[in-house]
Design a protein around this motif. Sequence first.
Motif, PDB file in Angstrom:
ATOM      1  N   LEU A  50      34.623  34.248  45.542  1.00 53.75           N
ATOM      2  CA  LEU A  50      35.752  34.855  44.619  1.00 53.75           C
ATOM      3  C   LEU A  50      36.432  35.310  45.321  1.00 53.75           C
TER       4      LEU A  50
ATOM      5  N   GLU B 298      38.118  37.978  44.092  1.00 53.16           N
ATOM      6  CA  GLU B 298      38.207  39.261  43.922  1.00 53.16           C
ATOM      7  C   GLU B 298      37.352  40.130  44.697  1.00 53.16           C
TER       8      GLU B 298
ATOM      9  N   LEU C 291      34.452  45.176  45.866  1.00 55.95           N
ATOM     10  CA  LEU C 291      35.696  44.349  45.378  1.00 55.95           C
ATOM     11  C   LEU C 291      37.001  44.678  45.908  1.00 55.95           C
ATOM     12  N   LYS C 292      37.906  43.904  45.747  1.00 53.66           N
ATOM     13  CA  LYS C 292      39.293  44.121  46.389  1.00 53.66           C
ATOM     14  C   LYS C 292      40.121  45.019  45.368  1.00 53.66           C
TER      15      LYS C 292
ATOM     16  N   ASP D 266      41.662  49.156  38.688  1.00 57.35           N
ATOM     17  CA  ASP D 266      41.901  47.887  38.310  1.00 57.35           C
ATOM     18  C   ASP D 266      40.570  47.038  38.377  1.00 57.35           C
ATOM     19  N   ALA D 267      39.372  47.903  38.950  1.00 58.99           N
ATOM     20  CA  ALA D 267      38.047  46.708  38.995  1.00 58.99           C
ATOM     21  C   ALA D 267      37.583  46.449  38.017  1.00 58.99           C
TER      22      ALA D 267
ATOM     23  N   ASP E 152      38.808  44.994  35.569  1.00 56.83           N
ATOM     24  CA  ASP E 152      39.163  43.881  35.065  1.00 56.83           C
ATOM     25  C   ASP E 152      38.804  42.645  35.871  1.00 56.83           C
ATOM     26  N   LYS E 153      38.077  42.939  36.921  1.00 61.51           N
ATOM     27  CA  LYS E 153      37.438  41.813  37.621  1.00 61.51           C
ATOM     28  C   LYS E 153      36.179  41.522  37.539  1.00 61.51           C
TER      29      LYS E 153
ATOM     30  N   ALA F 153      34.605  37.659  36.206  1.00 59.15           N
ATOM     31  CA  ALA F 153      34.321  36.863  37.213  1.00 59.15           C
ATOM     32  C   ALA F 153      32.808  37.083  37.923  1.00 59.15           C
TER      33      ALA F 153
END
Length: 733
Positions: free
Chosen positions: A101, A103, A125-126, A131-132, A134-135, A138
């Motif tokens: 992924l 992300e 997570l990146k 903002d995490a 929103d990922k 996935a």
Amino acid sequence: MNSLTVRVARWSARHPWRAIVGWLVFVVLCLGAGSAVGINSAKTADYRVGEAGRAETLAAEAHLERRSAEQVLISSRAGGALDQGAARAAAEDLTDRMRRLPEVAGVADPLLSGDRRTLMVEVALKGEERDAKDKVDALLAQTAAVQKSHPGLLLEETGSPSVSKGVDQQRSDDLALSEAITLPVTLLTLLVVFGSVTMAGVPLLLALSSIAAAVGLSMVVSHVSPDAGVGTNVILMIGLAVGVDYTLFHLKREREERARSGGRLSSEALVELAAATSGRAVVVSGLAVVASTATLYLASDVIFSSLATGTIVVVLVAVASSLTALPALLVKLGRRAERRASRRAELGKPVRRVRGQGGGRMWDALLRPAARHPLATLCVSVMALLALVLPLAGLKITEMSRDTHSREIPAMQVYDRLNEAFPEQRVTHQVVVRAGASRSAEVTAALREVARRAEADPLFTGASRIRTSADDRTGTLELKVPHLGNSEEAYDSLDRLRDDFLPVTVGRISGAEYGVSGDVARYADYPAHQNGKLPLVLGALLLVTFAMTVYAFRSVVLGLLGVALNLLSAAAALGLLVLVFQGTWAEGLLGFESTGSIGSRVPLFLFVILFGLSMDYQVFVVSRIREAALAGVPTRQAVLEGIRSSASVVTSAAVVMTTVFASFVFLHIIEMKQIGFVLAAAVLIDAFVVRVMVLPAAMLLLGESTWWPSRAVRRALAGPAKSPSSRPAVDVR
């Protein structure tokens, strides 16, 4: 200010369709502009305060910050012993999927729990921490795919991002529930007040249109002051309350003047008269809310700034609607009523009388103690309020952490199972040290000494990890704590690090900057930061309230009295909040689990918002009293007549505000429940105790000195007295 409100109302009354269409165009443009530019959400760096914030900045600059992470738990679906082989195969499948992924920054090796019943896979997570969430979708999709491939196992995912996403969804559902409660109750209240569906719909429609325009404008303003995710909440809560109230003040005055005139005045003249009296009160009240709320910016906190921005925007829009669209609607409705009356007269039918603004027997009874025994009423009322203040002695303020979220959120249920299976993973402290590159070895040695001390301390697990930046200028140490983030032991471990371990290790390195970050450090530093700003914000708030009251009534005495009454009602409401939410006796009644504390943002938000909203009643009630005094009515008579004549609208406004705020008690987020409860309690106390008991008693005891140094009132009182039924003079200065 008065002449401006009259001029605007006069134009709207003379060009009603232009004003109505113009208002609708304004609302559409606001929404369009907001949609076009989008919302600028606050970044992780915007939330950093105190030592934890400084440490996070040091780590971020060295690219050593802790990344947001999700944890996937693998256990037996039957709840028994875990099939190690099957679990390892599922973990490998999951790891392979997650690493593909875009992300995902990395996947840690699977970790087996102490009881060997649960396997955990942690996925980092990146990107931005904020903002995490929103990922997460996935990652959840891959977890679901692995679950489908291994039906004999149970795969569950949790982590700060999925919890945040769950909280957002729950907040959205709660707001929908709040609207479903408040809108019908508000409409029913307005129906009782006006006895007409059309007239009841006007305040509600204007309030909703003001909220829509404010939401769009707040998105535009967020590019100047970032939104912390609470702007829409406060716009809905404050917008509905003040939007209905401002329209209600104006409408009730227009109907009162229509009833008093007996049809002799045209709709345009009635609208102008209402604008010169209640319109001015609305403008002054709105400016007072804006000025008091603006003091929240002094807190230097992104959440308070977001709350302030949302409140200021929606209040200004609500004031604008009451000065432009409302007069136009009143003229159109007034003309229709006049045509109906004319037709009924032609047919020989009796003309329906418009209900005025009477005091009523209930209000005569409520005012009787203050009128007959002002000193005793003042003493008893103040003593009762001070009794409510007493619980403040036990006030405990904490930052509401992840552990306080509702367990109805699926990710929180998994979070509890994670803490039970892996107690050593509950809390992580990150020590960050920055010094010259030549001191890298010295920094590493000091961090190893900190780790050694922690290993021997029962507050820590003994697990640690040291990292060094590529330029050798920054080093970090991660330490695990086997206690929940909101526990006393977790806070003790933070104190042990900051007060004992670090000063004698990294603190001895010349020129080194260091600090401790992590969830617990944030929970500790935020209230401390807020408490440091509290004197500045409260001082500015008291000064602004005093200045606005003096400006509105030209009286220093009323300014001091207003500040004292606002402090008393706010403190009483906060004391009631402590009594209810820090104990456990009301848990079943209000649907919450007590944390034994009050959210760190609640007290300051209460004081600021209540000081502004109290001006609604203060300005409206005292304006009626001052009008009578300017007409030469003796102060005693003016006080009683002013409060009696404004009783109906104050009651209606208080019911509407209380309904709006009380609906937030049904929300799941504990801090929002507390805010809703304390604001509802504060409005009831302010409207039915302070403005009915304390204010009239104090003004009756003060007599003519209430108006010092207002020369206009003193000149009017020195002239011949007029009957209270005569029309008060309108102060247009």
